[in-house]
Motif scaffolding. Structure first.
Motif, short mmCIF file in Angstrom:
data_model
loop_
_atom_site.label_atom_id
_atom_site.label_comp_id
_atom_site.label_asym_id
_atom_site.label_seq_id
_atom_site.Cartn_x
_atom_site.Cartn_y
_atom_site.Cartn_z
N ARG A 163 0.82 -1.25 -0.13
CA ARG A 163 0.45 0.14 -0.35
C ARG A 163 0.97 1.37 0.12
N PHE A 201 -6.06 -0.01 -5.06
CA PHE A 201 -6.75 -0.62 -3.42
C PHE A 201 -7.66 -0.11 -3.38
N ASN A 202 -8.80 1.01 -3.98
CA ASN A 202 -10.16 1.35 -3.55
C ASN A 202 -10.75 0.48 -3.98
N HIS A 258 -10.81 -2.07 -6.79
CA HIS A 258 -10.78 -3.82 -6.49
C HIS A 258 -10.92 -3.91 -8.00
N ALA A 292 -5.62 -5.56 -7.29
CA ALA A 292 -5.48 -6.04 -6.59
C ALA A 292 -5.36 -6.67 -6.30
N ASN A 293 -4.86 -7.80 -4.54
CA ASN A 293 -5.22 -9.18 -4.76
C ASN A 293 -6.24 -9.20 -3.71
N SER A 294 -7.09 -10.43 -3.94
CA SER A 294 -7.86 -10.77 -3.36
C SER A 294 -8.30 -9.65 -1.68
N SER A 295 -6.93 -10.21 -0.92
CA SER A 295 -6.45 -9.64 0.37
C SER A 295 -6.63 -8.42 0.83
N CYS A 296 -6.22 -7.97 -0.66
CA CYS A 296 -6.15 -6.25 -0.81
C CYS A 296 -5.56 -5.95 0.14
N ASP A 297 -3.74 -6.46 0.37
CA ASP A 297 -2.42 -5.81 0.92
C ASP A 297 -1.50 -6.19 -0.02
N ILE A 324 -0.61 -5.18 -4.91
CA ILE A 324 -1.68 -5.33 -5.86
C ILE A 324 0.14 -5.80 -6.78
#
Length: 637
Positions: free
Chosen positions: A40, A87-88, A90, A115-120, A122
């Protein structure tokens, strides 16, 4: 046995899995695009070999570093905003960036990130678009320059697909046609073509679609507000190997201003040509090769069959030589010299006199001062030259006339003395008749009578000559026409060359007097009688008569039995300096002067003549208001 087979199968599967993983790892690391993972904060968690090469660093040097440090200053804020958006949202996002200038090879890249599925974290793909961006920039500049060039030259471009009927047009073409981008259709294009040109334009277009031949055309446009434009269009077809037209490409130029200029130029040209041809002098423009480039209408009249476009200067000047810079006014003008000279044209027709031409040649200098042309003015001064020669001759004749008058006056006195002495001697013989007894004196009285008679005859002739030659005072008085005629006839009948001509008169008794200048009227009668005498070759007759025409006019008729005149001569007989006599035998002024004198006396003069039938001159002169003293004359003498 079964367990051994199971172990072998598992080992084979593991081996294939490892092999596949190694293959994907190799493909991942050496793919033609850079692969990155960012947290992030925009820090690099992972990068493949291609990505590291794009940033010109080793892979281990990049892990943990913020990616924005490798971005050009102007795009860093854009990248930060891009990371937050990925990130925002998706969803996959794309961004274009320029890498930092401190890198060995500054690049332009496109980043596609998700972004990946866990949003931590990209995952991003970095693609080198440097060449593409350069190509796009070059294309943009080319299109911009093309649009500017089209606007400057008022040329619009278009394309037409005859299968789909799709039309594409440049901005300049839309401006020319006064259309909006949403109006770019085949129907809208056809709608602005002038109705009178519509069928021609559509026919040419269809012929090109059918036969695949390029064409050029000029036609008009007509808009709803009544404005008209002229356009010039070039159409080129694109055809396949089978010769089928796939597309038409055209360029259309607004030539309205050019057409207006052409019309104005034609009008100005026509105006100048009218002025050029209305000038009474011949005008010729010679090019730098001394050949005729232009000429007006008068020039071929001065030099028939010699003046025409392309004719050399030696058609008129230096006939015997092709080039003669020393003598030719055209050659001198081409060398920058102004020339004034004269030409004498000896005509083959003996009925016409030589013609005199004044020539003025002036150089027409070009802007470079090298390829001069020559402007030549040709003025026919034949009449002027003849008038000058005739006036010189007239002046000589006037001087001779004055001398003859002076001589006649001087002779008159001795004649008077001779006549007086003869009368005295005769009187002596009458008073002394015994003198006749001498044989030697017997014939003296007869001789003295002859001397006396001839002396008075000479004195009468001289008196008539002095009367005729007396200078006019310009005053009008009552003129005895019969007396004036008799004085002139008396003068002419003693001319040796007129001895074979019989002059008869029929002068009206009691003829009313005319108000006029006696000297001028005597000149009229002299001119007419001399003309009548000269019209007779050998023997002939002249008849002179006077009568009262009516209550207002006296008529004088002079008729001769001469050769008569053709109609073409009669049409010019009153012109000054026109004469059918040989050079030196007439000035061509007599009848012109006669006509002017008669008109000045408010009279009329006419002539009737035909070849072989002689001529009849008839004068009408107004009667004086006071007729107290009419002329008394015998009917014939």
């Amino acid at each position: 046995m079964n367990d051994q087979r199971s172990d072998n199968s598992e080992n084979n599967d593991l081996e294939r899995l490892n092999k596949t993983r190694d293959q994907y790892a190799f493909l991942f690391n050496f793919a033609p695009v850079g692969y990155f993972t960012f947290n992030r904060n925009g820090e690099i968690n992972f990068v493949n070999v291609t990505g590291a090469n794009l940033l010109s660093h080793a892979r281990h040097e990049l892990v943990g570093r913020r990616f924005e440090h490798f971005i050009d200053d102007k795009d860093r804020l854009k990248f930060s905003h891009f990371i937050k958006t990925v990130f925002n949202r998706h969803e996959k996002k794309t961004c274009r960036l320029d890498l930092a200038s401190f890198l060995p090879t500054p690049l332009s890249v496109r980043i596609e990130a998700l972004a990946n599925s866990s949003c931590d974290e990209i995952h991003a793909v970095l693609i080198d678009i440097t060449e593409k961006k350069r190509a796009e920039q070059a294309l943009y500049e080319s299109e911009y320059n093309l649009a500017k060039a089209q606007a400057m030259t008022h040329v619009g471009s278009w394309s037409y697909d005859p299968i789909t009927t799709e039309v594409r047009a440049s901005a300049e073409l839309l401006r020319i046609l006064r259309l909006k981008p949403e109006q770019v259709t085949q129907e809208m294009f056809a709608a602005v073509v002038h109705p009178d040109d519509h069928d021609m334009v559509i026919e040419r277009l269809h012929n090109t679609i059918e036969h695949g031949k390029a064409y050029e055309i000029e036609h008009r446009l007509l808009f709803s507000d009544g404005e008209q434009k002229w356009v010039y269009t070039i159409v080129e077809p694109a055809v396949n190997n089978a010769g089928k037209v796939l597309k038409l490409y055209g360029s259309t130029q607004d030539i309205t201003q050019r057409k207006k200029s052409e019309v104005e130029l034609r009008n100005k040209t026509n105006e100048l040509l009218a002025i050029f041809d209305s000038i009474g002098d011949g005008i010729i423009v010679y090019d730098n090769n001394a050949r005729i480039q232009h000429h007006n209408l008068i020039s071929p009249q001065l030099f028939p069959e010699k003046v025409f476009p392309g004719a050399p200067c030696n058609n008129i000047f230096h006939l015997q030589e092709n080039r003669s810079p020393q003598d030719c006014p055209v050659e001198k003008a081409l060398q920058g010299e102004r020339v004034d000279t004269s030409l004498i044209i000896n005509l083959n027709n003996s009925q016409q006199r030589a013609r005199y031409i004044d020539v003025t040649a002036t150089p027409i200098r070009d802007s470079m001062g090298e390829q001069n042309r020559a402007l030549v003015f040709l003025r026919d001064v034949s009449t002027k030259r003849l008038q000058e020669m005739h006036l010189i001759q007239a002046e000589k004749m006037s001087s001779v006339g004055m001398l003859a008058t002076g001589v006649a006056h001087e002779i008159n006195n001795p004649l008077t003395s001779v006549a007086g002495c003869a009368e005295a001697l005769l009187r002596r013989f009458r008073e002394a008749p015994e003198l006749l007894e001498f044989a030697q004196l017997e014939q003296f009285p007869h001789y003295l009578e002859i001397i006396l008679r001839e002396s008075y005859r000479c004195k009468g002739i001289i008196d008539h000559l002095l009367s005729f030659g007396s200078m006019s005072d310009g005053l009008r008085r009552k003129v005895d026409i019969n007396l004036a005629l008799k004085e002139v006839i008396e003068l002419l009948k003693y001319q040796d060359k007129y001895q074979q001509i019989q002059v008869s008169t029929d002068l009206l008794t009691e003829l009313p007097r005319v108000e006029g200048d006696p000297s001028a009227l005597r000149q009229v009668f002299m001119n007419l009688l001399v003309n009548a005498h000269q019209a007779i070759k050998g023997r002939g007759d002249i008849f002179v008569s006077t009568r009262k025409q009516n209550s207002r006019h006296v008529q004088i008729v002079i008729r001769d039995t001469g050769d008569g005149m053709e109609q073409n001569i009669l049409d010019r007989i009153w012109e000054p300096f026109f004469t059918t006599k040989e050079a030196g035998k007439g000035l061509g002024l007599g009848l012109a002067l006669t006509y002017n004198i008669v008109k000045d006396h408010k009279g009329e003069i006419t002539i009737e003549s035909s070849p072989g039938q002689g001529s009849v001159f008839t004068l009408l002169l107004p009667i004086s208001a006071d007729n107290a003293n009419p002329t008394t004359a015998k009917a014939r003498y």
